[in-house]
Design a protein around this motif. Structure first.
Motif, PDB file in Angstrom:
ATOM      1  N   ARG A 364       4.596  -6.869  -2.369  1.00 12.46           N
ATOM      2  CA  ARG A 364       4.299  -5.775  -1.465  1.00 12.46           C
ATOM      3  C   ARG A 364       3.969  -6.284  -0.065  1.00 12.46           C
ATOM      4  NH1 ARG A 364       5.775  -0.893  -0.681  1.00 12.46           N
ATOM      5  NH2 ARG A 364       5.677  -0.651  -2.951  1.00 12.46           N
ATOM      6  N   LEU A 365       3.212  -7.361   0.033  1.00 16.82           N
ATOM      7  CA  LEU A 365       2.885  -7.946   1.331  1.00 16.82           C
ATOM      8  C   LEU A 365       4.149  -8.334   2.088  1.00 16.82           C
ATOM      9  CD1 LEU A 365       0.809  -9.272   3.331  1.00 16.82           C
ATOM     10  CD2 LEU A 365       1.072 -11.365   1.971  1.00 16.82           C
ATOM     11  N   LEU A 366       5.078  -9.004   1.413  1.00 20.09           N
ATOM     12  CA  LEU A 366       6.328  -9.429   2.049  1.00 20.09           C
ATOM     13  C   LEU A 366       7.210  -8.231   2.390  1.00 20.09           C
ATOM     14  CD1 LEU A 366       7.042 -12.487  -0.253  1.00 20.09           C
ATOM     15  CD2 LEU A 366       6.405 -12.583   2.159  1.00 20.09           C
ATOM     16  N   PHE A 367       7.230  -7.259   1.528  1.00 23.70           N
ATOM     17  CA  PHE A 367       8.053  -6.063   1.754  1.00 23.70           C
ATOM     18  C   PHE A 367       7.580  -5.312   2.995  1.00 23.70           C
ATOM     19  CE2 PHE A 367       8.876  -1.500   0.950  1.00 23.70           C
ATOM     20  CZ  PHE A 367      10.255  -1.535   0.817  1.00 23.70           C
ATOM     21  N   ASP A 368       6.281  -5.045   3.066  1.00 29.89           N
ATOM     22  CA  ASP A 368       5.746  -4.305   4.216  1.00 29.89           C
ATOM     23  C   ASP A 368       5.861  -5.120   5.502  1.00 29.89           C
ATOM     24  OD1 ASP A 368       5.107  -2.246   2.514  1.00 29.89           O
ATOM     25  OD2 ASP A 368       3.001  -2.819   2.301  1.00 29.89           O
ATOM     26  N   GLY A 369       5.604  -6.433   5.393  1.00 32.13           N
ATOM     27  CA  GLY A 369       5.678  -7.273   6.576  1.00 32.13           C
ATOM     28  C   GLY A 369       7.083  -7.359   7.138  1.00 32.13           C
ATOM     29  N   ARG A 370       8.053  -7.544   6.277  1.00 32.11           N
ATOM     30  CA  ARG A 370       9.445  -7.667   6.731  1.00 32.11           C
ATOM     31  C   ARG A 370      10.009  -6.343   7.213  1.00 32.11           C
ATOM     32  NH1 ARG A 370      13.740  -7.020   7.976  1.00 32.11           N
ATOM     33  NH2 ARG A 370      15.668  -8.220   7.643  1.00 32.11           N
ATOM     34  N   ASN A 371       9.496  -5.228   6.706  1.00 28.66           N
ATOM     35  CA  ASN A 371      10.006  -3.907   7.098  1.00 28.66           C
ATOM     36  C   ASN A 371       9.368  -3.373   8.372  1.00 28.66           C
ATOM     37  OD1 ASN A 371      12.121  -3.171   5.472  1.00 28.66           O
ATOM     38  ND2 ASN A 371      10.859  -2.174   3.923  1.00 28.66           N
ATOM     39  N   ALA A 372       8.361  -4.050   8.896  1.00 30.91           N
ATOM     40  CA  ALA A 372       7.739  -3.600  10.136  1.00 30.91           C
ATOM     41  C   ALA A 372       8.775  -3.591  11.257  1.00 30.91           C
ATOM     42  CB  ALA A 372       6.576  -4.514  10.502  1.00 30.91           C
ATOM     43  N   GLU A 373       8.776  -2.541  12.050  1.00 28.28           N
ATOM     44  CA  GLU A 373       9.810  -2.379  13.077  1.00 28.28           C
ATOM     45  C   GLU A 373       9.838  -3.545  14.064  1.00 28.28           C
ATOM     46  OE1 GLU A 373      11.241   0.855  16.498  1.00 28.28           O
ATOM     47  OE2 GLU A 373       9.559   1.303  15.147  1.00 28.28           O
ATOM     48  N   LEU A 374       8.658  -4.029  14.464  1.00 32.23           N
ATOM     49  CA  LEU A 374       8.606  -5.126  15.426  1.00 32.23           C
ATOM     50  C   LEU A 374       9.147  -6.428  14.854  1.00 32.23           C
ATOM     51  CD1 LEU A 374       5.119  -4.506  17.090  1.00 32.23           C
ATOM     52  CD2 LEU A 374       7.379  -4.205  18.128  1.00 32.23           C
ATOM     53  N   VAL A 375       9.155  -6.544  13.538  1.00 29.05           N
ATOM     54  CA  VAL A 375       9.723  -7.725  12.881  1.00 29.05           C
ATOM     55  C   VAL A 375      11.227  -7.547  12.686  1.00 29.05           C
ATOM     56  CG1 VAL A 375       9.703  -9.123  10.779  1.00 29.05           C
ATOM     57  CG2 VAL A 375       7.541  -8.314  11.757  1.00 29.05           C
ATOM     58  N   ARG A 376      11.624  -6.354  12.218  1.00 30.22           N
ATOM     59  CA  ARG A 376      13.049  -6.114  11.942  1.00 30.22           C
ATOM     60  C   ARG A 376      13.924  -6.216  13.182  1.00 30.22           C
ATOM     61  NH1 ARG A 376      14.509  -1.470  10.996  1.00 30.22           N
ATOM     62  NH2 ARG A 376      12.579  -0.255  11.111  1.00 30.22           N
ATOM     63  N   CYS A 377      13.372  -5.797  14.343  1.00 35.36           N
ATOM     64  CA  CYS A 377      14.226  -5.717  15.532  1.00 35.36           C
ATOM     65  C   CYS A 377      14.726  -7.089  15.976  1.00 35.36           C
ATOM     66  CB  CYS A 377      13.489  -5.012  16.664  1.00 35.36           C
ATOM     67  SG  CYS A 377      12.109  -5.915  17.364  1.00 35.36           S
ATOM     68  N   TRP A 378      14.055  -8.178  15.558  1.00 29.73           N
ATOM     69  CA  TRP A 378      14.501  -9.518  15.941  1.00 29.73           C
ATOM     70  C   TRP A 378      15.081 -10.299  14.761  1.00 29.73           C
ATOM     71  CZ3 TRP A 378      15.191  -9.472  20.740  1.00 29.73           C
ATOM     72  CH2 TRP A 378      14.297  -8.870  21.614  1.00 29.73           C
ATOM     73  N   SER A 379      15.303  -9.618  13.645  1.00 32.48           N
ATOM     74  CA  SER A 379      15.858 -10.285  12.481  1.00 32.48           C
ATOM     75  C   SER A 379      17.379 -10.351  12.567  1.00 32.48           C
ATOM     76  CB  SER A 379      15.451  -9.528  11.209  1.00 32.48           C
ATOM     77  OG  SER A 379      16.103 -10.042  10.080  1.00 32.48           O
ATOM     78  N   GLN A 380      17.949 -11.353  11.926  1.00 34.57           N
ATOM     79  CA  GLN A 380      19.411 -11.445  11.838  1.00 34.57           C
ATOM     80  C   GLN A 380      19.980 -10.289  11.020  1.00 34.57           C
ATOM     81  OE1 GLN A 380      21.235 -13.743  13.387  1.00 34.57           O
ATOM     82  NE2 GLN A 380      19.513 -14.960  14.166  1.00 34.57           N
ATOM     83  N   GLN A 381      19.161  -9.708  10.135  1.00 38.63           N
ATOM     84  CA  GLN A 381      19.553  -8.535   9.350  1.00 38.63           C
ATOM     85  C   GLN A 381      18.499  -7.445   9.590  1.00 38.63           C
ATOM     86  OE1 GLN A 381      19.718 -10.247   5.404  1.00 38.63           O
ATOM     87  NE2 GLN A 381      21.875 -10.789   5.643  1.00 38.63           N
ATOM     88  N   PRO A 382      18.674  -6.642  10.633  1.00 39.29           N
ATOM     89  CA  PRO A 382      17.615  -5.732  11.069  1.00 39.29           C
ATOM     90  C   PRO A 382      17.461  -4.464  10.237  1.00 39.29           C
ATOM     91  CG  PRO A 382      19.535  -5.517  12.487  1.00 39.29           C
ATOM     92  CD  PRO A 382      19.838  -6.642  11.549  1.00 39.29           C
ATOM     93  N   GLY A 383      18.259  -4.280   9.211  1.00 37.33           N
ATOM     94  CA  GLY A 383      18.165  -3.064   8.414  1.00 37.33           C
ATOM     95  C   GLY A 383      16.879  -3.003   7.607  1.00 37.33           C
ATOM     96  N   THR A 384      16.506  -1.774   7.186  1.00 37.04           N
ATOM     97  CA  THR A 384      15.311  -1.575   6.368  1.00 37.04           C
ATOM     98  C   THR A 384      15.567  -2.047   4.942  1.00 37.04           C
ATOM     99  OG1 THR A 384      14.717   0.348   7.696  1.00 37.04           O
ATOM    100  CG2 THR A 384      13.648   0.129   5.555  1.00 37.04           C
ATOM    101  N   LEU A 385      14.623  -2.787   4.373  1.00 35.96           N
ATOM    102  CA  LEU A 385      14.751  -3.259   2.998  1.00 35.96           C
ATOM    103  C   LEU A 385      14.464  -2.129   2.009  1.00 35.96           C
ATOM    104  CD1 LEU A 385      12.803  -6.655   3.189  1.00 35.96           C
ATOM    105  CD2 LEU A 385      15.265  -6.310   3.333  1.00 35.96           C
ATOM    106  N   GLU A 386      15.129  -2.177   0.876  1.00 37.17           N
ATOM    107  CA  GLU A 386      14.829  -1.268  -0.227  1.00 37.17           C
ATOM    108  C   GLU A 386      14.053  -2.042  -1.286  1.00 37.17           C
ATOM    109  OE1 GLU A 386      15.351   1.887  -0.161  1.00 37.17           O
ATOM    110  OE2 GLU A 386      16.461   1.845   1.751  1.00 37.17           O
ATOM    111  N   TRP A 387      13.096  -1.378  -1.921  1.00 32.80           N
ATOM    112  CA  TRP A 387      12.182  -2.064  -2.836  1.00 32.80           C
ATOM    113  C   TRP A 387      12.901  -2.779  -3.986  1.00 32.80           C
ATOM    114  CZ3 TRP A 387       7.646  -4.136  -3.002  1.00 32.80           C
ATOM    115  CH2 TRP A 387       7.010  -4.393  -4.218  1.00 32.80           C
ATOM    116  N   PRO A 388      13.837  -2.152  -4.703  1.00 32.49           N
ATOM    117  CA  PRO A 388      14.505  -2.879  -5.802  1.00 32.49           C
ATOM    118  C   PRO A 388      15.250  -4.124  -5.299  1.00 32.49           C
ATOM    119  CG  PRO A 388      14.885  -0.526  -5.999  1.00 32.49           C
ATOM    120  CD  PRO A 388      14.280  -0.739  -4.653  1.00 32.49           C
TER     121      PRO A 388
END
Length: 501
Positions: A364-388
């Motif tokens: 859950r920590l990694l999921f919420d952290g990686r899905n934060a908008e300020l983190v996603r906008c600079w990721s090589q894969q900026p899409g929102t993660l799905e839990w499964p």
């Protein structure tokens, strides 16, 4: 983490050293540190105020040596005497992680001796006039620079220079004040003691501005207190304060401020309060002049030659020129964002930073952290993660012998995530910070500790690689400072254990 702060306050020294250290101490405590103060019991000391804030205090004697008491001559404070007094005060105390000193009378000799209480020493300075033997050196002033401190600290010392690191309390992080066409309120504050008597001078200069409501914050120990009380009593639109708990709110109500060139410069700047500055100490002059050259305030000069009439004319100039007040406010806010104390706290906590391997419990920590908008906008894969999908990815990560997934944390909580993907003797590094940690300088500490962890885990890896988006200037600068060499689309770094291979 345990921190000992050594700072003093008195009419001659001023209250600014203890005040800014208190701001840092409050932030350190908020993040889980235990902080104590060691102060001499000088006239105007702040020991009781620090105790009221809940901090442990160690009282040092007012005088250490008096070789000629019959003549009333006290020798200058020697660093050896200060260390001896601390040894007595700290005799039964466990070790600290940091000793932080904010004192113009203590230099590299004292700092080396202070390592008997902590493995790391930090110093706050404004003068750049003496050597330091510290692990961390802070000068929050506009005048603080690598050039100013060249040759005054060791190579390993981490330096934090400029108002990016200004030690401001949380209450100053609020919206900028509106710049009204016609100012209504003025705030006058020349420090907690104002031994130079500038508040009284300001009263005389403002006496004929009947349209203005004026707050004077001076302290009852001001040398002109009785005369100022008499002047204020004659003017219902004036308020004279000996002490205020809500200084940030009072400043936020002001359309114009008259003040000195010390730490309050940054409190005015972050709120965008147009300021008329008069310096009351020599150590304020360079910073005040540089701020004026940057267009961040109007500077009249050192207090001694500044007359009442000059102050009156300068106030009139600012009152009659809303465009000038707009310009001063905008430039000041460009210099200070109010998060400096968090950056300094992060630099101190970096020593307590620990890396641990991620587990499924961190999903859950990694999921919420990686899905934060300020983190996603600079990721090589900026899409929102799905839990499964995230759970499958994490399970695969933890089983992959060629992948090392690490979580960085301090006692207060998690800071960020590092991932290393190995390909032969090369590993690709990915890094992100949790959203609340962004912009505070944690990235360098993560990379440094991550590299040490990687070498222990994979001692034969020779080269690191990182891919960074061209628009991500923060990450580009981070990897450059960490010793990576930039190619067309990536950074690489040869590990020092393999530089000769």
């Amino acid at each position: 983490m345990r921190v000992l702060i050594r700072a003093d306050a008195s009419p001659a020294i001023g209250s600014g050293h203890v005040a800014r250290c208190l701001t840092l101490a409050q932030e350190l405590r908020r993040q889980g540190a235990s902080v104590a103060f060691a102060c001499r019991r000088l006239s105007g000391h702040r020991l009781e105020a620090l105790q009221a804030e809940g901090f442990q205090t160690f009282e040092l004697p007012e005088r250490y040596i008096d070789e000629h008491p019959e003549l009333g001559i006290e020798t200058p404070l020697p660093w050896q005497a200060d260390i001896a007094a601390l040894q007595q005060a700290l005799a039964t105390e466990p070790a600290f992680d940091w000793v932080l000193v904010d004192h113009y009378g203590l230099d590299h000799q004292w700092q080396r001796a202070a390592r008997q209480w902590a493995p790391r020493i930090a110093a706050i300075d404004d003068l750049a006039n003496r050597r330091h033997a510290v692990d961390l050196l802070l000068d929050q002033n506009f005048s603080g620079s690598a050039q100013a401190y060249a040759g005054l600290h060791d190579e390993h010392c981490r330096t934090l220079f400029g108002p990016h690191f200004a030690l401001l309390r949380e209450e100053f992080r609020r919206p900028a004040i509106p710049i009204r066409p016609q100012p209504r309120r003025v705030l006058v504050n020349f420090g907690g003691f104002d031994a130079a008597g500038q508040t009284h001078k300001a009263m005389l200069a403002l006496a004929d501005f009947h349209q203005l409501q004026v707050d004077f914050v001076a302290g009852s120990g001001n040398p002109d207190w009785q005369a100022m009380q008499a002047l204020a009593a004659e003017r219902p639109h004036w308020r004279l304060h000996s002490y205020v708990k809500n200084f940030a709110a009072l400043l936020a109500e002001a359309d114009l401020c008259l003040g000195a060139g010390g730490g309050t410069s940054w409190e005015r700047a972050v709120l965008g309060v147009p300021t008329l500055c008069v310096t009351v100490a020599g150590n304020q002059e360079l910073n005040a002049r540089l701020l004026a050259e940057a267009g961040a305030h109007l500077y009249l000069g050192p207090c001694e030659p500044v007359s009442v009439e000059q102050v009156r004319q300068a106030v009139s100039l600012l009152l009659d020129n809303p465009w000038l007040r707009h310009s001063l406010a905008r430039r000041a806010r460009e210099l200070v964002d109010g998060r400096g104390v968090q950056r300094v706290a992060a630099a101190l906590f970096a020593a307590a930073l620990r890396l641990r391997p991620a587990t499924l419990d961190d999903a859950r920590l990694l999921f919420d952290g990686r899905n934060a908008e300020l983190v996603r906008c600079w990721s090589q894969q900026p899409g929102t993660l799905e839990w499964p999908d995230h759970l499958r990815w994490l399970e695969a990560c933890l089983k992959d012998p060629q992948r090392l997934l690490l979580i960085a944390q301090v006692p207060e909580g998690p800071v960020g995530v590092l991932r290393y993907d190995r390909q032969g003797v090369q590993a690709e590094v990915s890094i992100y910070l949790f959203a609340e940690r962004l912009g505070l300088g944690w990235g360098a500490a993560l990379l440094e500790q991550g590299e040490a962890c990687l070498v222990r885990h994979w001692p034969d890896v020779r080269r690191l690689r990182a891919q960074v988006m061209a628009e991500n200037q923060v990450s580009l600068n981070l990897f450059r400072r960490a010793g990576y060499h930039q190619g067309t689309c990536e950074f690489t770094r040869v590990l020092k254990e393999h530089l000769d291979d």
